[in-house]
Write an enzyme that holds these catalytic residues in place. Structure first.
Site, PDB file in Angstrom:
ATOM      1  N   GLY A 156       0.837  -1.185   0.000  1.00 26.60           N
ATOM      2  CA  GLY A 156       0.000   0.000   0.000  1.00 26.60           C
ATOM      3  C   GLY A 156       0.871   1.233   0.000  1.00 26.60           C
ATOM      4  O   GLY A 156       2.081   1.161  -0.222  1.00 26.60           O
ATOM      5  N   HIS A 157       0.253   2.369   0.271  1.00 23.31           N
ATOM      6  CA  HIS A 157       0.980   3.641   0.265  1.00 23.31           C
ATOM      7  C   HIS A 157       1.221   4.170   1.669  1.00 23.31           C
ATOM      8  O   HIS A 157       1.536   5.338   1.849  1.00 23.31           O
ATOM      9  CB  HIS A 157       0.228   4.678  -0.556  1.00 23.31           C
ATOM     10  CG  HIS A 157       0.177   4.367  -2.020  1.00 23.31           C
ATOM     11  ND1 HIS A 157      -0.461   5.174  -2.943  1.00 23.31           N
ATOM     12  CD2 HIS A 157       0.686   3.327  -2.729  1.00 23.31           C
ATOM     13  CE1 HIS A 157      -0.348   4.642  -4.152  1.00 23.31           C
ATOM     14  NE2 HIS A 157       0.339   3.518  -4.045  1.00 23.31           N
TER      15      HIS A 157
END
Length: 393
Positions: free
Chosen positions: A232-233
């Site tokens: 993810g970020h």
């Protein structure tokens, strides 16, 4: 055979905080059937009950169309979801929601069930991360204006857009949430929150294609603990400043979490050509484990994806009283710490304490960058911190 629901007027579950005479509404349907209307009918009846009630979605796999389950209700309501509900696999362009729970005081969602957003077809045609001009895709689960709410033991997979969106909540706990989507699925934020007060996210695992947790404007008193994020970020406050009339953010605490193989780690991001002038303050990250995380610690007040802004204008978002403490592990690139604050409104009262981030790449060693900020340093820093007086913890 169509779906139906049944009612039992005496069902004891006092341990859940409900009365002994709470009403039970059970969805009855063969696996594979569409339960949209049956669920809406059961919820509507439960919502009108003068005593606490419970709606049960049994084990099995069911189709579920766009649905809004809104109050206000006459008494607390619990939805126990044991099965899997699947969205339409089409792109659903132009729709902004799939399932909405809204305007309820005393709401519970639990049961170990799964929301499957069937997002694969939609991701291929989604360009909302590249342009302002795009057709929206539906958020899988929206929690709108809930008070005294608990969401536990629920999974969301393959959302077309955000997995979960929390808006206008007061006193809400999210515990043991599991969120899964491929790392290349666009705009699939795990949990996005805004304009809420007093939310806890606990003991959860989030693997997705965008921010695991993203904090929007107006968020107050968010507590995140024991969350595993990746891919993810990362965990992000912002982005802030893209829209006008945004509200201040305050009281964000992220502790005892793990980030692994994420594109960013602990991030605060604001647009340089901000459309508003607000403040984000009292933001604290502590006791975080990093496993090959790119940009582990990042304040980015020059956030401008796909050149959608004017970088010549300094961000007008004010950042104050921010700390990163006991952050340890490995970085996926040499940029271990980047504090890139606004030249128009330099960051105020930023503390860095006991940072130990290692990087073993050929272009090393790890670096610590600062602009428009003079952080207060506590304990030790590895990599060596940017120039500022060192204060012992």
């Amino acid at each position: 055979m169509g779906a139906y629901f049944g009612v039992s007027t005496i069902f004891v579950f006092c341990l859940l905080g409900f009365s002994a005479n709470a009403e039970l509404f059970t969805i009855g349907a063969p696996s594979g059937s569409d339960i949209t209307q049956a669920l809406l009918k059961a919820f509507t009846s439960a919502c009108q009950s003068p005593t606490a009630s419970r709606v049960v979605i049994p084990k099995g796999e069911f189709k579920l169309g766009e649905i809004e389950l809104r109050g206000p209700c006459k008494a607390p309501i619990e939805i126990t979801m044991k099965g899997t509900v699947k969205a339409d696999g089409n792109t659903n362009h132009g729709k902004e929601k799939w399932v909405v729970f809204g305007n309820i005081n005393g709401f519970k969602l639990n049961g170990g069930g799964v929301f499957d957003g069937e997002g694969n077809a939609a991701w291929r045609v989604n360009n909302c991360h590249k342009t302002f001009e795009c057709k929206k895709l539906p958020i899988s689960i929206r929690f709108d204006f809930l008070v005294n709410a608990e969401v536990r033991d629920i999974s969301s997979i393959d959302a077309k857009n955000f997995h979960m969106n929390v808006l206008g909540a007061k006193n809400m706990t999210m515990d043991n949430i599991k969120i899964t989507a491929p790392e290349d699925s666009p705009n699939t934020d795990g949990i996005h929150l805004g304009r809420s007060d007093g939310v806890k996210i606990l003991n959860s695992v989030i693997s997705t294609g965008d921010d695991c947790i993203s904090v929007g404007d107006g968020m107050k008193n968010l507590h995140v603990e024991k969350v595993v994020c990746g891919p993810g970020h990362g965990i992000s406050v912002g982005s802030l400043g893209r829209y006008g009339h945004e509200q201040d953010v305050t009281g964000i605490k992220v502790i005892n979490c793990t980030l692994q193989e994420t594109d960013n780690g602990l991030r605060i991001k604001t647009w340089p050509s901000a459309a508003c002038s607000t403040t984000a303050s009292d933001i604290h990250f502590e006791d975080i484990i990093l496993k090959n995380v790119n940009n582990p610690i990042l304040i980015d007040q020059e956030y401008c994806p796909w050149n959608q802004c004017n970088k010549k204008k300094a961000s007008t978002i004010k950042l104050a009283n921010i700390s990163f403490k006991k952050i340890r592990g490995t970085s996926g690139n040499k940029d271990a710490v980047k504090l890139l604050c606004s030249r128009g409104y330099p960051c105020q009262s930023v503390e860095i304490g006991d940072i130990n981030i290692k990087y073993s790449g050929a272009d090393g060693p790890a670096t610590f960058q600062c602009s428009n900020v003079s952080p207060k340093l506590l304990g030790t820093q590895s990599p060596k911190a940017c120039s500022a007086p060192v204060t012992k913890a």
